[in-house]
Design a protein around this motif. Structure first.
Motif, PDB file in Angstrom:
ATOM      1  N   MET A 182       0.859   8.262   1.444  1.00  0.00           N
ATOM      2  CA  MET A 182       1.436   9.203   2.400  1.00  0.00           C
ATOM      3  C   MET A 182       2.550   8.509   3.190  1.00  0.00           C
ATOM      4  SD  MET A 182      -2.132  10.917   3.733  1.00  0.00           S
ATOM      5  CE  MET A 182      -1.390  12.402   4.392  1.00  0.00           C
ATOM      6  N   MET A 183       3.492   9.315   3.690  1.00  0.00           N
ATOM      7  CA  MET A 183       4.593   8.796   4.492  1.00  0.00           C
ATOM      8  C   MET A 183       4.929   9.791   5.594  1.00  0.00           C
ATOM      9  SD  MET A 183       7.675   9.491   1.728  1.00  0.00           S
ATOM     10  CE  MET A 183       9.039   9.321   2.854  1.00  0.00           C
ATOM     11  N   LYS A 184       5.616   9.314   6.631  1.00  0.00           N
ATOM     12  CA  LYS A 184       6.013  10.198   7.723  1.00  0.00           C
ATOM     13  C   LYS A 184       6.957  11.269   7.193  1.00  0.00           C
ATOM     14  CE  LYS A 184       5.485   7.201  11.766  1.00  0.00           C
ATOM     15  NZ  LYS A 184       4.616   8.093  12.517  1.00  0.00           N
ATOM     16  N   CYS A 185       6.729  12.503   7.612  1.00  0.00           N
ATOM     17  CA  CYS A 185       7.554  13.616   7.146  1.00  0.00           C
ATOM     18  C   CYS A 185       8.707  13.832   8.121  1.00  0.00           C
ATOM     19  CB  CYS A 185       6.721  14.887   7.026  1.00  0.00           C
ATOM     20  SG  CYS A 185       7.680  16.308   6.447  1.00  0.00           S
ATOM     21  N   PRO A 186       9.975  13.723   7.646  1.00  0.00           N
ATOM     22  CA  PRO A 186      11.117  13.847   8.548  1.00  0.00           C
ATOM     23  C   PRO A 186      11.678  15.264   8.649  1.00  0.00           C
ATOM     24  CG  PRO A 186      11.879  13.073   6.428  1.00  0.00           C
ATOM     25  CD  PRO A 186      10.385  13.298   6.290  1.00  0.00           C
ATOM     26  N   CYS A 187      10.905  16.264   8.234  1.00  0.00           N
ATOM     27  CA  CYS A 187      11.433  17.628   8.276  1.00  0.00           C
ATOM     28  C   CYS A 187      11.584  18.096   9.719  1.00  0.00           C
ATOM     29  CB  CYS A 187      10.537  18.578   7.489  1.00  0.00           C
ATOM     30  SG  CYS A 187       9.032  19.085   8.347  1.00  0.00           S
ATOM     31  N   TYR A 203       1.768  12.109   8.959  1.00  0.00           N
ATOM     32  CA  TYR A 203       1.935  11.600   7.604  1.00  0.00           C
ATOM     33  C   TYR A 203       1.574  12.709   6.623  1.00  0.00           C
ATOM     34  CZ  TYR A 203       2.762   6.667   8.602  1.00  0.00           C
ATOM     35  OH  TYR A 203       3.327   5.480   9.007  1.00  0.00           O
ATOM     36  N   GLN A 204       2.361  12.839   5.567  1.00  0.00           N
ATOM     37  CA  GLN A 204       2.117  13.819   4.508  1.00  0.00           C
ATOM     38  C   GLN A 204       2.209  13.105   3.170  1.00  0.00           C
ATOM     39  OE1 GLN A 204       1.365  16.936   5.131  1.00  0.00           O
ATOM     40  NE2 GLN A 204       2.141  17.375   7.199  1.00  0.00           N
ATOM     41  N   ASP A 205       1.583  13.705   2.137  1.00  0.00           N
ATOM     42  CA  ASP A 205       1.762  13.101   0.815  1.00  0.00           C
ATOM     43  C   ASP A 205       3.184  13.378   0.332  1.00  0.00           C
ATOM     44  OD1 ASP A 205       1.862  15.572  -0.795  1.00  0.00           O
ATOM     45  OD2 ASP A 205      -0.244  15.776  -0.274  1.00  0.00           O
ATOM     46  N   ILE A 206       3.615  12.648  -0.672  1.00  0.00           N
ATOM     47  CA  ILE A 206       5.015  12.661  -1.094  1.00  0.00           C
ATOM     48  C   ILE A 206       5.470  14.063  -1.505  1.00  0.00           C
ATOM     49  CG2 ILE A 206       6.700  11.612  -2.642  1.00  0.00           C
ATOM     50  CD1 ILE A 206       5.337   9.689  -0.680  1.00  0.00           C
ATOM     51  N   ASP A 207       4.634  14.797  -2.242  1.00  0.00           N
ATOM     52  CA  ASP A 207       5.016  16.138  -2.687  1.00  0.00           C
ATOM     53  C   ASP A 207       5.200  17.082  -1.502  1.00  0.00           C
ATOM     54  OD1 ASP A 207       5.004  15.384  -5.334  1.00  0.00           O
ATOM     55  OD2 ASP A 207       2.913  15.976  -5.662  1.00  0.00           O
ATOM     56  N   ASN A 208       4.332  16.952  -0.482  1.00  0.00           N
ATOM     57  CA  ASN A 208       4.460  17.812   0.696  1.00  0.00           C
ATOM     58  C   ASN A 208       5.727  17.495   1.482  1.00  0.00           C
ATOM     59  OD1 ASN A 208       2.234  19.363   0.289  1.00  0.00           O
ATOM     60  ND2 ASN A 208       0.883  18.208   1.641  1.00  0.00           N
ATOM     61  N   VAL A 209       6.076  16.199   1.551  1.00  0.00           N
ATOM     62  CA  VAL A 209       7.310  15.811   2.239  1.00  0.00           C
ATOM     63  C   VAL A 209       8.513  16.475   1.573  1.00  0.00           C
ATOM     64  CG1 VAL A 209       8.867  13.891   2.748  1.00  0.00           C
ATOM     65  CG2 VAL A 209       6.414  13.632   3.129  1.00  0.00           C
ATOM     66  N   LYS A 210       8.545  16.407   0.246  1.00  0.00           N
ATOM     67  CA  LYS A 210       9.660  17.019  -0.487  1.00  0.00           C
ATOM     68  C   LYS A 210       9.692  18.530  -0.269  1.00  0.00           C
ATOM     69  CE  LYS A 210      10.517  15.297  -4.505  1.00  0.00           C
ATOM     70  NZ  LYS A 210      10.491  14.950  -5.953  1.00  0.00           N
ATOM     71  N   GLU A 211       8.525  19.172  -0.318  1.00  0.00           N
ATOM     72  CA  GLU A 211       8.464  20.621  -0.109  1.00  0.00           C
ATOM     73  C   GLU A 211       8.914  21.002   1.299  1.00  0.00           C
ATOM     74  OE1 GLU A 211       5.164  24.254  -0.194  1.00  0.00           O
ATOM     75  OE2 GLU A 211       4.631  22.245  -0.925  1.00  0.00           O
ATOM     76  N   TYR A 222      12.677  20.804   1.541  1.00  0.00           N
ATOM     77  CA  TYR A 222      13.314  21.939   0.885  1.00  0.00           C
ATOM     78  C   TYR A 222      13.262  23.194   1.771  1.00  0.00           C
ATOM     79  CZ  TYR A 222      13.384  19.410  -3.587  1.00  0.00           C
ATOM     80  OH  TYR A 222      13.630  18.498  -4.587  1.00  0.00           O
ATOM     81  N   LYS A 223      12.127  23.392   2.458  1.00  0.00           N
ATOM     82  CA  LYS A 223      11.947  24.613   3.253  1.00  0.00           C
ATOM     83  C   LYS A 223      12.604  24.536   4.625  1.00  0.00           C
ATOM     84  CE  LYS A 223       7.582  26.167   1.198  1.00  0.00           C
ATOM     85  NZ  LYS A 223       6.142  26.452   1.470  1.00  0.00           N
ATOM     86  N   SER A 224      12.517  23.374   5.283  1.00  0.00           N
ATOM     87  CA  SER A 224      12.945  23.284   6.687  1.00  0.00           C
ATOM     88  C   SER A 224      14.124  22.346   6.916  1.00  0.00           C
ATOM     89  CB  SER A 224      11.767  22.821   7.562  1.00  0.00           C
ATOM     90  OG  SER A 224      10.649  23.661   7.373  1.00  0.00           O
TER      91      SER A 224
END
Length: 381
Positions: free
Chosen positions: A43-48, A56-64, A67-69
């Motif tokens: 997991m990594m910090k999500c910069p959205c 912290y979010q998993d990598i796929d959630n960070v990418k999603e 894309y959304k925000s």
């Protein structure tokens, strides 16, 4: 000089996601995942724009999320994802120093206060509630002296950890701290005593209460008895001496550590929050007993309190106690009763580790035998 990152805030082309943005997000993820201490447990910090580098979010959630925000405003320098940060020096323009944003002590402070921020973000006097946070953040960022690899907070935390790990007396830690101070340059911020080190770390400590105790162990001067001057049973004096200014020195003090904030800290810390839901999120083979949640007592509690059971973050605790004599067979009427409190939310590999369970002692001079007890406790926060 970093590449032009205007693409970070050009997410859409018309109503659709920009191919350039999608490609660059992939490059950002690839860069971040190669940096030390950026990815923890996958997991990594999500910069959205919604998460803002806090959870912290998993990598796929960070990418999603990106894309959304899109990215949080003005995040041109990826300081939470492995890039060096250039700090402004208010004393001399153009004077800069570098700091790795993956500094674990900065993450420790942010976890403890559940806040995000940097010293140069302060444009005015902070609210009193956040002064302690920025003080700790400053200690985590500033080096002991020019050229030092350690920050003031890192040195203090490691010194305190050594004391606890090897049970070194305070006088011994004072001597070690004094030696370290003498070894550092004159401009060093290193403290020369354990008391000064404790003051620096006080911002990270969990709440505790100091409760006066009868000199013979009969009672606590607490709640409705907090104003008494002598014991109700043995009539022993509460204080060694009674001073006119009210600064009386008690015979004995019990340090009480409330369990609520310690359980809440398990959910406030990124590395354990997910593991505290392990009992709910990890299905296991039917008929096998691999965790307390597989047992009949746990299932019975779920049936009796359905509203409690549906929330996976509610805490299940196991309590056990047993007595022993610290003096062996000397005949003294004295015993210690260890009380161990175990969070059963955690996976089996963690719940019995010393880091997570709480151990306390009940000292007793009573001749009456006490029986060993074990039960499952539950609490909600």
């Amino acid at each position: 000089m970093r590449d032009n990152r205007e693409w970070m805030y050009n997410r859409l082309e018309g109503k659709f996601l920009s191919p350039t943005f999608a490609h660059k997000v992939g490059e950002f993820i690839a860069f971040a995942t190669t940096q030390d201490n950026v990815v923890l447990d996958g997991m990594m910090k999500c910069p959205c724009a919604k998460c803002r580098n806090i959870p912290y979010q998993d990598i796929d959630n960070v990418k999603e999320h990106l894309y959304k925000s899109g990215f949080k405003p003005n995040y041109f320098q990826w300081v939470y994802h492995g890039e060096l940060r250039f700090l402004k020096n208010s004393q001399s323009a153009g004077s800069t120093s570098t700091e790795d944003a993956s500094n674990p002590y900065i993450s420790m402070v942010q976890d403890a206060f559940a806040q995000e921020g940097h010293l140069e973000d302060i444009e005015e006097e902070p609210h009193p509630t956040f002064k302690k946070f920025f003080h700790m953040l400053k200690a985590a960022q500033e080096p002991l002296y020019d050229g030092s690899k350690l920050s003031l907070l890192a040195a203090a935390a490691r010194l305190a950890n050594i004391k606890c790990e090897y049970n070194i007396p305070i006088k011994g830690v004072d001597d070690v701290a004094s030696l370290m101070r003498d070894m550092c340059p004159d401009e060093s911020k290193m403290s020369d005593s354990f008391s000064k080190t404790k003051k620096l770390l006080a911002g990270l400590e969990l709440p505790h209460q100091r409760i006066h105790v009868c000199p013979n162990g009969c009672m606590l001067f607490w709640k409705e008895h907090k104003d008494l001057k002598e014991c109700l049973y043995c009539k022993g004096s509460r204080y060694k001496t009674i001073m006119e200014n009210g600064n009386n020195s008690p015979h004995s003090v019990l340090i009480y550590l409330p369990i609520g904030p310690r359980l809440q800290r398990l959910y406030a810390t990124k590395s354990t929050a997910e593991k505290m839901r392990w009992h709910h999120d990890n299905p296991r083979a039917h008929g096998l007993m691999s965790h307390p949640s597989d047992g009949e007592a746990w299932k019975h509690l779920d049936k009796e309190y359905e509203s409690f059971a549906v929330e996976p973050r509610n805490v299940r605790l196991g309590l056990c106690t047993d007595g022993f004599s610290p003096f062996g067979k000397t005949g003294r009427q004295y015993s210690c009763w260890s009380v161990i409190l175990t969070p059963y939310n955690l996976p089996p590999s963690l719940c019995m580790k010393k880091t997570f369970y709480v151990s306390k002692f009940d000292n007793s001079r009573s001749k009456k035998p006490k029986r060993e007890s074990g039960c499952v406790l539950a609490t909600s926060y």
